[in-house]
Design a protein around this motif. Sequence first.
Motif, PDB file in Angstrom:
ATOM      1  N   SER A  98      22.865  30.758  43.137  1.00 40.13           N
ATOM      2  CA  SER A  98      22.332  32.067  42.782  1.00 40.13           C
ATOM      3  C   SER A  98      22.751  33.063  43.873  1.00 40.13           C
ATOM      4  CB  SER A  98      20.804  31.996  42.704  1.00 40.13           C
ATOM      5  OG  SER A  98      20.281  33.278  42.937  1.00 40.13           O
ATOM      6  N   HIS A  99      22.973  34.319  43.472  1.00 37.64           N
ATOM      7  CA  HIS A  99      23.351  35.347  44.452  1.00 37.64           C
ATOM      8  C   HIS A  99      22.287  35.502  45.531  1.00 37.64           C
ATOM      9  CE1 HIS A  99      20.450  38.276  42.892  1.00 37.64           C
ATOM     10  NE2 HIS A  99      20.702  37.714  41.729  1.00 37.64           N
ATOM     11  N   ALA A 100      21.045  35.084  45.182  1.00 34.94           N
ATOM     12  CA  ALA A 100      19.939  35.249  46.128  1.00 34.94           C
ATOM     13  C   ALA A 100      19.806  34.070  47.084  1.00 34.94           C
ATOM     14  CB  ALA A 100      18.631  35.426  45.355  1.00 34.94           C
ATOM     15  N   GLU A 112      28.626  42.036  53.240  1.00 33.80           N
ATOM     16  CA  GLU A 112      27.754  42.839  52.370  1.00 33.80           C
ATOM     17  C   GLU A 112      28.465  43.150  51.046  1.00 33.80           C
ATOM     18  OE1 GLU A 112      25.458  47.038  52.580  1.00 33.80           O
ATOM     19  OE2 GLU A 112      25.780  46.016  54.517  1.00 33.80           O
ATOM     20  N   GLY A 113      29.730  43.514  51.160  1.00 38.45           N
ATOM     21  CA  GLY A 113      30.514  43.820  49.966  1.00 38.45           C
ATOM     22  C   GLY A 113      30.692  42.592  49.084  1.00 38.45           C
ATOM     23  N   PHE A 114      30.921  41.452  49.719  1.00 36.31           N
ATOM     24  CA  PHE A 114      31.062  40.206  48.973  1.00 36.31           C
ATOM     25  C   PHE A 114      29.779  39.907  48.206  1.00 36.31           C
ATOM     26  CE2 PHE A 114      30.345  35.617  48.709  1.00 36.31           C
ATOM     27  CZ  PHE A 114      31.484  35.188  48.044  1.00 36.31           C
ATOM     28  N   ASN A 115      28.656  40.051  48.900  1.00 34.29           N
ATOM     29  CA  ASN A 115      27.377  39.750  48.272  1.00 34.29           C
ATOM     30  C   ASN A 115      27.090  40.709  47.117  1.00 34.29           C
ATOM     31  OD1 ASN A 115      25.041  38.170  48.147  1.00 34.29           O
ATOM     32  ND2 ASN A 115      23.864  39.767  49.173  1.00 34.29           N
ATOM     33  N   ALA A 116      27.450  41.976  47.309  1.00 34.27           N
ATOM     34  CA  ALA A 116      27.212  42.976  46.250  1.00 34.27           C
ATOM     35  C   ALA A 116      28.056  42.644  45.012  1.00 34.27           C
ATOM     36  CB  ALA A 116      27.551  44.375  46.776  1.00 34.27           C
ATOM     37  N   ALA A 117      29.310  42.256  45.242  1.00 29.37           N
ATOM     38  CA  ALA A 117      30.195  41.937  44.119  1.00 29.37           C
ATOM     39  C   ALA A 117      29.708  40.693  43.384  1.00 29.37           C
ATOM     40  CB  ALA A 117      31.625  41.729  44.634  1.00 29.37           C
ATOM     41  N   THR A 166      26.649  39.506  43.317  1.00 28.08           N
ATOM     42  CA  THR A 166      25.385  39.827  42.656  1.00 28.08           C
ATOM     43  C   THR A 166      25.651  40.565  41.332  1.00 28.08           C
ATOM     44  OG1 THR A 166      24.279  39.982  44.789  1.00 28.08           O
ATOM     45  CG2 THR A 166      23.174  41.027  42.936  1.00 28.08           C
ATOM     46  N   LYS A 167      26.554  41.533  41.370  1.00 23.05           N
ATOM     47  CA  LYS A 167      26.894  42.279  40.146  1.00 23.05           C
ATOM     48  C   LYS A 167      27.505  41.331  39.107  1.00 23.05           C
ATOM     49  CE  LYS A 167      29.929  45.993  38.415  1.00 23.05           C
ATOM     50  NZ  LYS A 167      30.534  45.192  37.371  1.00 23.05           N
ATOM     51  N   PHE A 168      28.381  40.462  39.589  1.00 25.34           N
ATOM     52  CA  PHE A 168      29.019  39.497  38.677  1.00 25.34           C
ATOM     53  C   PHE A 168      27.958  38.658  37.975  1.00 25.34           C
ATOM     54  CE2 PHE A 168      30.397  35.038  38.283  1.00 25.34           C
ATOM     55  CZ  PHE A 168      31.361  35.178  37.295  1.00 25.34           C
ATOM     56  N   GLN A 169      27.009  38.131  38.747  1.00 29.87           N
ATOM     57  CA  GLN A 169      25.993  37.261  38.135  1.00 29.87           C
ATOM     58  C   GLN A 169      25.027  38.037  37.247  1.00 29.87           C
ATOM     59  OE1 GLN A 169      23.939  34.657  40.914  1.00 29.87           O
ATOM     60  NE2 GLN A 169      25.433  33.057  40.451  1.00 29.87           N
TER      61      GLN A 169
END
Length: 232
Positions: free
Chosen positions: A105-107, A127-132, A134-137
């Motif tokens: 999970s992104h979380a 941060e950018g990786f996590n944002a991408a 999270t958006k993907f999921q």
Amino acid sequence: MSDTQSAVQSQIIEAFEFRHATKVFDPTRKISDSEFTTILEAARLSPSSFGLEPWQILVVQDPAKRELFRPFSWGASGVFNGTDGQLGTASHFTILLAHTGATMSHASEYPLKHASEVKKFPAEALEGFNAAYTKFQKEDFQLATDREITDWSARQAYIALGNMMTAAALMEVDSCPIEGFDAAAASKVLEAEFGIDPQQYKPAVMAAFGYRAGAPMFPKTRRSVEATVRWL
Ligand SMILES: Cc1cc2nc3c(=O)[nH]c(=O)nc-3n(C[C@H](O)[C@H](O)[C@H](O)COP(=O)(O)O)c2cc1C
């Protein structure tokens, strides 16, 4: 094969023609350590979405441990052809596990830790990786439930599976992908006998490797190129 086909192209096509879903292996023949290492490397070096490698590969070599899967693994037990099946005859027997929502999970902690420690992303890129991711999921693929995330992990594991089988075929090693098993029963054995936490990993697919005991049981048949591919 056409005259213009290069030696490499011919080798590739021959390997794909050679590969078939082997039902029974010659139990006396073992894959060399070096060749099996190459097959595992084909898996390890496989691509995965976001590079997250959401799989784990178990190699089950102890015959007694393999037998634990026989009662519910109709696709590997030989029950349909009166043999010991892939479980009883393969030189090497693997189980590909898919990560679940607990780690993918992104979380959860894993994606960022992996991006930092394995992919060596610099701190400012995390941060950018996590944002991408999270958006993907959340939006693009809508992977919300544990089942959806686990199935996504399994899709990545199947890429490793395909590469393992092709690598094997290039070395004239036979293989069989196996989905013919009760996944819940397999999870229970994996937890009880191998200490695999079902909250963290679910069995996606099995794959047996070795050398065919005889000619393929079924001819290789496929839909035509026209029926398979549309050029737009
Ligand atoms: C994901 C997957 C699961 C499969 N599961 C089994 C299985 O449990 N047992 C088996 O004998 N073959 C299994 N097969 C083999 C297919 O039946 C086989 O690939 C297909 O009939 C085409 O034949 P070929 O691989 O010999 O060309 C599986 C194949 C795939 C890709």
